[in-house]
Design a protein around this motif. Structure first.
Motif, PDB file in Angstrom:
ATOM      1  N   ALA A   1       3.611  -1.637   2.225  1.00  0.00           N
ATOM      2  CA  ALA A   1       4.842  -1.263   2.933  1.00  0.00           C
ATOM      3  C   ALA A   1       5.243  -2.369   3.903  1.00  0.00           C
ATOM      4  O   ALA A   1       6.416  -2.767   3.957  1.00  0.00           O
ATOM      5  CB  ALA A   1       4.650   0.069   3.657  1.00  0.00           C
ATOM      6  N   GLU A   2       4.252  -2.865   4.651  1.00  0.00           N
ATOM      7  CA  GLU A   2       4.549  -3.951   5.605  1.00  0.00           C
ATOM      8  C   GLU A   2       5.112  -5.170   4.875  1.00  0.00           C
ATOM      9  O   GLU A   2       6.073  -5.788   5.324  1.00  0.00           O
ATOM     10  CB  GLU A   2       3.285  -4.331   6.382  1.00  0.00           C
ATOM     11  N   GLN A   3       4.505  -5.502   3.729  1.00  0.00           N
ATOM     12  CA  GLN A   3       4.982  -6.666   2.956  1.00  0.00           C
ATOM     13  C   GLN A   3       6.437  -6.488   2.503  1.00  0.00           C
ATOM     14  O   GLN A   3       7.153  -7.465   2.310  1.00  0.00           O
ATOM     15  CB  GLN A   3       4.085  -6.868   1.724  1.00  0.00           C
ATOM     16  N   CYS A   4       6.835  -5.245   2.326  1.00  0.00           N
ATOM     17  CA  CYS A   4       8.187  -4.976   1.807  1.00  0.00           C
ATOM     18  C   CYS A   4       9.176  -4.631   2.917  1.00  0.00           C
ATOM     19  O   CYS A   4      10.358  -4.394   2.637  1.00  0.00           O
ATOM     20  CB  CYS A   4       8.147  -3.808   0.812  1.00  0.00           C
ATOM     21  N   GLY A   5       8.725  -4.545   4.145  1.00  0.00           N
ATOM     22  CA  GLY A   5       9.612  -4.182   5.247  1.00  0.00           C
ATOM     23  C   GLY A   5       9.920  -2.698   5.321  1.00  0.00           C
ATOM     24  O   GLY A   5      10.931  -2.278   5.890  1.00  0.00           O
ATOM     25  N   ILE A   6       9.037  -1.895   4.725  1.00  0.00           N
ATOM     26  CA  ILE A   6       9.216  -0.435   4.744  1.00  0.00           C
ATOM     27  C   ILE A   6       8.379   0.154   5.865  1.00  0.00           C
ATOM     28  O   ILE A   6       7.202  -0.177   6.011  1.00  0.00           O
ATOM     29  CB  ILE A   6       8.795   0.172   3.375  1.00  0.00           C
ATOM     30  N   LYS A   7       8.986   1.039   6.646  1.00  0.00           N
ATOM     31  CA  LYS A   7       8.264   1.717   7.721  1.00  0.00           C
ATOM     32  C   LYS A   7       7.247   2.674   7.097  1.00  0.00           C
ATOM     33  O   LYS A   7       7.579   3.406   6.156  1.00  0.00           O
ATOM     34  CB  LYS A   7       9.256   2.485   8.595  1.00  0.00           C
ATOM     35  N   TYR A   8       6.020   2.648   7.587  1.00  0.00           N
ATOM     36  CA  TYR A   8       4.969   3.485   6.998  1.00  0.00           C
ATOM     37  C   TYR A   8       4.262   4.262   8.088  1.00  0.00           C
ATOM     38  O   TYR A   8       3.919   3.716   9.141  1.00  0.00           O
ATOM     39  CB  TYR A   8       3.949   2.611   6.265  1.00  0.00           C
ATOM     40  N   GLU A   9       4.053   5.546   7.842  1.00  0.00           N
ATOM     41  CA  GLU A   9       3.306   6.362   8.792  1.00  0.00           C
ATOM     42  C   GLU A   9       2.306   7.242   8.050  1.00  0.00           C
ATOM     43  O   GLU A   9       2.674   7.943   7.102  1.00  0.00           O
ATOM     44  CB  GLU A   9       4.275   7.238   9.600  1.00  0.00           C
ATOM     45  N   LEU A  10       1.045   7.188   8.481  1.00  0.00           N
ATOM     46  CA  LEU A  10       0.022   8.097   7.946  1.00  0.00           C
ATOM     47  C   LEU A  10      -0.123   9.258   8.916  1.00  0.00           C
ATOM     48  O   LEU A  10      -0.455   9.054  10.085  1.00  0.00           O
ATOM     49  CB  LEU A  10      -1.314   7.363   7.794  1.00  0.00           C
ATOM     50  N   GLN A  11       0.183  10.466   8.446  1.00  0.00           N
ATOM     51  CA  GLN A  11       0.045  11.647   9.301  1.00  0.00           C
ATOM     52  C   GLN A  11      -1.219  12.390   8.884  1.00  0.00           C
ATOM     53  O   GLN A  11      -1.296  12.912   7.772  1.00  0.00           O
ATOM     54  CB  GLN A  11       1.282  12.540   9.155  1.00  0.00           C
ATOM     55  N   GLU A  12      -2.187  12.441   9.782  1.00  0.00           N
ATOM     56  CA  GLU A  12      -3.481  13.075   9.474  1.00  0.00           C
ATOM     57  C   GLU A  12      -3.526  14.469  10.075  1.00  0.00           C
ATOM     58  O   GLU A  12      -3.517  14.633  11.287  1.00  0.00           O
ATOM     59  CB  GLU A  12      -4.619  12.199   9.985  1.00  0.00           C
ATOM     60  N   LEU A  13      -3.570  15.468   9.194  1.00  0.00           N
ATOM     61  CA  LEU A  13      -3.658  16.851   9.661  1.00  0.00           C
ATOM     62  C   LEU A  13      -5.122  17.294   9.607  1.00  0.00           C
ATOM     63  O   LEU A  13      -5.884  16.813   8.763  1.00  0.00           O
ATOM     64  CB  LEU A  13      -2.795  17.769   8.782  1.00  0.00           C
ATOM     65  N   PRO A  14      -5.530  18.211  10.497  1.00  0.00           N
ATOM     66  CA  PRO A  14      -6.932  18.639  10.500  1.00  0.00           C
ATOM     67  C   PRO A  14      -7.331  19.339   9.203  1.00  0.00           C
ATOM     68  O   PRO A  14      -6.487  19.908   8.500  1.00  0.00           O
ATOM     69  CB  PRO A  14      -7.014  19.603  11.696  1.00  0.00           C
ATOM     70  N   ALA A  15      -8.628  19.282   8.891  1.00  0.00           N
ATOM     71  CA  ALA A  15      -9.151  19.825   7.628  1.00  0.00           C
ATOM     72  C   ALA A  15      -8.921  21.331   7.505  1.00  0.00           C
ATOM     73  O   ALA A  15      -8.868  21.870   6.399  1.00  0.00           O
ATOM     74  CB  ALA A  15     -10.647  19.515   7.502  1.00  0.00           C
ATOM     75  N   ASP A  16      -8.762  22.012   8.650  1.00  0.00           N
ATOM     76  CA  ASP A  16      -8.579  23.465   8.583  1.00  0.00           C
ATOM     77  C   ASP A  16      -7.095  23.862   8.589  1.00  0.00           C
ATOM     78  O   ASP A  16      -6.759  25.018   8.810  1.00  0.00           O
ATOM     79  CB  ASP A  16      -9.335  24.159   9.721  1.00  0.00           C
ATOM     80  N   THR A  17      -6.207  22.894   8.332  1.00  0.00           N
ATOM     81  CA  THR A  17      -4.784  23.208   8.182  1.00  0.00           C
ATOM     82  C   THR A  17      -4.623  24.244   7.068  1.00  0.00           C
ATOM     83  O   THR A  17      -5.209  24.091   6.002  1.00  0.00           O
ATOM     84  CB  THR A  17      -4.004  21.925   7.801  1.00  0.00           C
TER      85      THR A  17
END
Lengths: 289, 289
Positions: free
Chosen positions: B57-73
């Motif tokens: 994503a960085e190489q392509c200029g795309i904004k990237y976000e990893l959203q980590e939800l808890p295992a008990d979601t």
């Protein structure tokens, strides 16, 4: 030993009896399945279908309405009309009658039908569910072919399946239903024929589905001994006969089961349309709850 | 004569260069493609993918976000989270990282992704468009396999295509892309193997795609002279090697083109995910206009 015939009418009758019962149960819950067919312009061939739809709907206790729009209806007007049907809670199933006038993009209009009202299974969502092996509203003739095959009681697991014809409404969905039943599935089409490969594929088919609209394309001697042969072709000749895509008589000498022409899978199409209408009504109930 | 190698990296580099250019153009129009990956609970294997996603994503200029939800979601919470991303105009692509915890129905959650943000092509609507031959957002590894095949310049019309493996994310979409390019397409799977039929299908394949995850299932001597062989298998052994689903070395003696293992179609997967992110952003623009 001539093949056993796989007739569509007993399947259609069985389906309609089940549908009529389900419609009663739904009505008792306050849900009345209701089918609207939209036709743009006059079309003689279409009238045969819409008459059959009305008759089948009446037999099943499903409300049926044919909405005839003028031939000069624009695409924008048609899309607006479909959007109105999508939004109407009293309409549970929508058919967009083919053919449409040439100034209208049929795909754009078909794909605008709400998927949970798409009783002909023509939207991408319903086709995707078929591909995933989670079918909900399946194109009716493909489903008829599949059910006739299942009615033989033959276990599909690992069978050599060959589908000739890769149309969006018959060949592809039939192939995908058979693939998801674990048939080893080959899909042939015009390019297969041009390569001269159709015969070799047909010769190894334990289950053969043909839907191309070319009279007697498939020779009787190509049929594998003991095969199941489903012929969707309905090709009228100049002298008033109707020929299938398969040489039925010669094929019947080798097949274990074969569809008559006419009177095969296509005969169950409208009954399956009624079952889809009930399935659609149930899907809409689920989505509301 | 050993086969020419079909490497994924040159394809990935070409795609990323094109995507970076398109992202710039979109940004000039005020549209910033933005990718959100949702992960529920910790997963080591997943981290390899999400790191690669961020880097690409960085190489392509795309904004990237990893959203980590808890295992008990809960499933309900996850569906609500996805609905929020669907509604957010600043998010143009959504990845739901697999695997999910066992108490969550992965299909229900994947299918809740808005189809025009479904950059992994996992929704019924996108699979249906692939089936109809009108692909828009295609599962990335299947698309990588298809593009490597096209890169050979071989005309697919009428070719004998055999796909071994019928998964929803690789085998089926790859087979459908090849079918819609007028290959005569056979799909094999576990039942084909149990019937002892895999070898005979592979032996006639002019184009062979294998995606099953069984090391060296396909013997080199089965490969047809001059075939194109795409091996998606990445099978680590106890002694630290990585084996494909095909006996690469022996197969390369007969094939005209073959993917290295590793370094084949899978290597282009994340680049195609970036291209899908741009395609998704464009699709959303169209829908707004």
């Amino acid at each position: 030993m001539p093949a056993e015939l796989l007739k569509g009418k007993p399947l259609a009758d069985k389906i309609k009896a089940e549908v009529a019962k389900e419609v009663e149960e739904l009505k008792a819950k306050g849900v009345a399945p209701s089918l609207v067919a939209v036709q743009v312009g006059e079309n003689e061939a279409s009238r045969v279908y819409t008459n059959a739809q009305r008759k089948n709907a009446e037999q099943c206790g499903i409300k049926y309405e044919l909405q005839e729009l003028p031939a000069d209806t624009t695409q924008e007007q048609l899309l607006k009309h479909i959007a109105g049907l999508n939004a109407d809670p009293n309409v549970t199933g929508i058919i967009l009658q083919m053919p449409l006038p040439q100034h209208i993009d049929a795909k754009v209009c078909q794909w605008s039908i709400a998927y949970e009202k798409d009783v002909e299974g023509v939207t991408p969502t319903n086709m995707g569910l078929v591909t995933f092996g989670k079918p909900r509203l399946v194109p009716c003739t493909a489903m008829g072919a599949f059910e006739l095959i299942k009615s033989t009681g033959v276990d599909l697991y690992g069978k050599e399946v060959v589908v000739v014809g890769h149309s969006d409404i018959v060949g592809k969905p039939a192939a995908l239903l058979l693939l998801n039943s674990f048939g080893t599935t080959t899909i042939c089409h015009i390019a297969t024929g041009q390569r001269g490969m159709t015969e070799s594929h047909v010769r190894r088919a334990e289950i053969l589905v043909v839907a191309v609209g070319v009279p007697h394309l498939i020779k009787g001697e190509w049929i594998k001994e003991g095969a199941i042969v489903i012929d969707i072709g309905i090709n009228p000749t100049k002298d008033g006969k109707i020929l299938g895509d398969v040489e039925t008589e010669a094929a019947a000498e080798r097949a274990a089961w074969i569809t008559p022409v006419p009177g095969g899978a296509g005969t169950a199409t409208t009954a399956i349309l009624m079952r889809n209408t009930v399935e659609a009504a149930k899907w809409q109930m689920e989505k509301r709850s």
